[in-house]
Design a protein around this motif. Structure first.
Motif, short mmCIF file in Angstrom:
data_model
loop_
_atom_site.label_atom_id
_atom_site.label_comp_id
_atom_site.label_asym_id
_atom_site.label_seq_id
_atom_site.Cartn_x
_atom_site.Cartn_y
_atom_site.Cartn_z
N GLY A 223 1.01 -1.30 0.00
CA GLY A 223 0.18 -0.07 -0.04
C GLY A 223 0.93 1.31 -0.04
O GLY A 223 0.36 2.42 0.20
N LEU A 224 1.98 1.25 -0.17
CA LEU A 224 2.78 2.28 -0.45
C LEU A 224 2.63 3.01 -1.72
O LEU A 224 2.67 2.10 -2.88
CB LEU A 224 4.19 2.16 -0.07
CG LEU A 224 4.81 1.62 1.29
CD1 LEU A 224 6.07 0.94 1.34
CD2 LEU A 224 4.73 2.80 2.10
N SER A 225 2.84 4.43 -1.93
CA SER A 225 2.64 4.97 -3.46
C SER A 225 3.90 5.65 -3.58
O SER A 225 4.41 6.23 -2.84
CB SER A 225 1.26 5.91 -3.22
OG SER A 225 1.29 6.91 -2.28
N ARG B 190 5.43 6.56 0.08
CA ARG B 190 4.65 6.84 1.25
C ARG B 190 3.58 6.25 1.54
O ARG B 190 2.76 5.78 0.54
CB ARG B 190 4.69 8.36 1.34
CG ARG B 190 3.68 9.01 0.55
CD ARG B 190 3.73 10.36 0.82
NE ARG B 190 3.58 10.84 2.01
CZ ARG B 190 4.14 12.27 2.51
NH1 ARG B 190 4.47 12.87 1.63
NH2 ARG B 190 4.11 12.43 3.53
N ASN B 191 3.11 6.07 2.73
CA ASN B 191 1.91 5.78 2.98
C ASN B 191 1.57 6.89 4.35
O ASN B 191 2.37 7.95 4.38
CB ASN B 191 1.68 4.47 3.66
CG ASN B 191 2.55 3.99 4.84
OD1 ASN B 191 2.95 4.95 5.37
ND2 ASN B 191 2.39 2.68 5.14
N SER B 192 0.43 6.72 5.13
CA SER B 192 0.25 7.70 6.19
C SER B 192 1.38 7.96 7.30
O SER B 192 1.53 8.84 7.96
CB SER B 192 -1.21 7.37 6.53
OG SER B 192 -1.13 6.14 7.23
N THR B 193 1.96 6.62 7.50
CA THR B 193 3.16 7.05 8.71
C THR B 193 4.52 6.48 8.07
O THR B 193 5.55 6.68 8.99
CB THR B 193 2.66 5.68 9.45
OG1 THR B 193 2.91 4.53 8.75
CG2 THR B 193 1.26 5.71 10.26
N TYR B 194 4.81 6.45 6.83
CA TYR B 194 6.03 6.41 6.43
C TYR B 194 6.54 7.25 5.08
O TYR B 194 5.36 7.23 4.15
CB TYR B 194 6.09 4.79 6.08
CG TYR B 194 7.13 4.14 5.17
CD1 TYR B 194 8.22 3.45 5.98
CD2 TYR B 194 7.38 4.30 3.90
CE1 TYR B 194 9.28 2.79 5.48
CE2 TYR B 194 8.47 3.73 3.32
CZ TYR B 194 9.60 2.95 3.79
OH TYR B 194 10.48 2.25 3.49
N CYS B 195 7.64 7.71 5.24
CA CYS B 195 8.05 8.69 3.84
C CYS B 195 9.55 8.29 3.55
O CYS B 195 10.20 8.62 4.60
CB CYS B 195 7.46 9.87 3.88
SG CYS B 195 7.72 10.77 2.71
C1 LIG Z 1 3.41 2.10 6.16
O1 LIG Z 1 4.45 1.52 5.42
C2 LIG Z 1 5.24 0.81 6.53
C3 LIG Z 1 6.52 0.30 5.74
O2 LIG Z 1 6.00 -0.76 4.90
C4 LIG Z 1 4.64 -0.10 7.34
O3 LIG Z 1 5.65 -0.61 8.42
C5 LIG Z 1 3.38 0.74 7.99
O4 LIG Z 1 2.60 -0.26 8.66
C6 LIG Z 1 2.45 1.12 7.12
N1 LIG Z 1 1.50 2.24 7.75
C7 LIG Z 1 0.26 2.01 7.39
C8 LIG Z 1 -0.85 3.06 8.15
O5 LIG Z 1 0.00 1.46 6.39
#
Ligand SMILES: *[C@@H]1O[C@H](CO)[C@@H](O)[C@H](O)[C@H]1NC(C)=O
Ligand SMILES: *[C@@H]1O[C@H](CO)[C@@H](O)[C@H](O)[C@H]1NC(C)=O
Length: 140
Positions: free
Chosen positions: A71-73, A123-128
């Motif tokens: 789910g990362l874009s 990124r996703n909402s918590t990772y960039c």
């Molecule tokens: C965002 O991506 C990171 C790395 O893949 C992952 O650990 C984290 O759970 C993800 N957060 C969401 C909200 O999906």
């Protein structure tokens, strides 16, 4: 009115520099930027080139399909000044001469005005994570 004192001017310059740094960090929302010694692409005008997002080649373990499946874009930005110029804008791909394909951008072909600094952001909402690559296009 008296002219502003040198101290005030100094304070103003210091403040605006601080604000600039803060807004630059803020604009990427706490994104980890790996662009210290970025990859440099060089191509002749009129030649095709593929700029690959360097994140997937040495910075993180995942490849593009794995990143996508969790789910990362992946987004691309460009700043036209070489060197760390301030303003990044999202790239609009026409899908013909310039297209986004998996972890890369294709230029078919590259034109002089494509030169610049390209950043890919995963990124996703918590990772960039972010890294930049420079593209130089030499005229014939
Ligand atoms: C965002 O991506 C990171 C790395 O893949 C992952 O650990 C984290 O759970 C993800 N957060 C969401 C909200 O999906
Ligand atoms: C991405 O990595 C996975 C696991 O290592 C592998 O199975 C897959 O073939 C890779 N995909 C690409 C496009 O390289």
């Amino acid at each position: 009115m008296r002219p502003p004192s040198p101290l005030l001017i100094l304070l103003y310059v210091t403040l605006s520099k601080t604000v600039k740094v803060v807004s630059k960090r803020g604009s990427v929302d706490g994104c980890t930027d790996w662009s210290v010694d970025y990859l440099k692409y060089r191509v002749l005008q009129g030649e095709p080139v593929r700029l690959k997002c360097a994140l997937f080649y040495g910075y993180i373990r995942a490849n593009y399909s794995q990143a996508q499946s969790v789910g990362l874009s992946l987004m691309w930005y460009r700043s036209s000044g070489l060197g760390h110029s301030d303003f990044e804008e999202p790239i609009s791909f026409d899908g013909i001469r310039m297209s986004k394909e998996e972890d890369a951008i294709w230029f078919r072909p590259a034109e002089i005005q494509d030169a610049g600094l390209y950043s890919c952001v995963l990124r996703n909402s918590t990772y960039c994570m972010k890294v930049s690559m420079s593209l130089t296009v030499a005229g014939e």
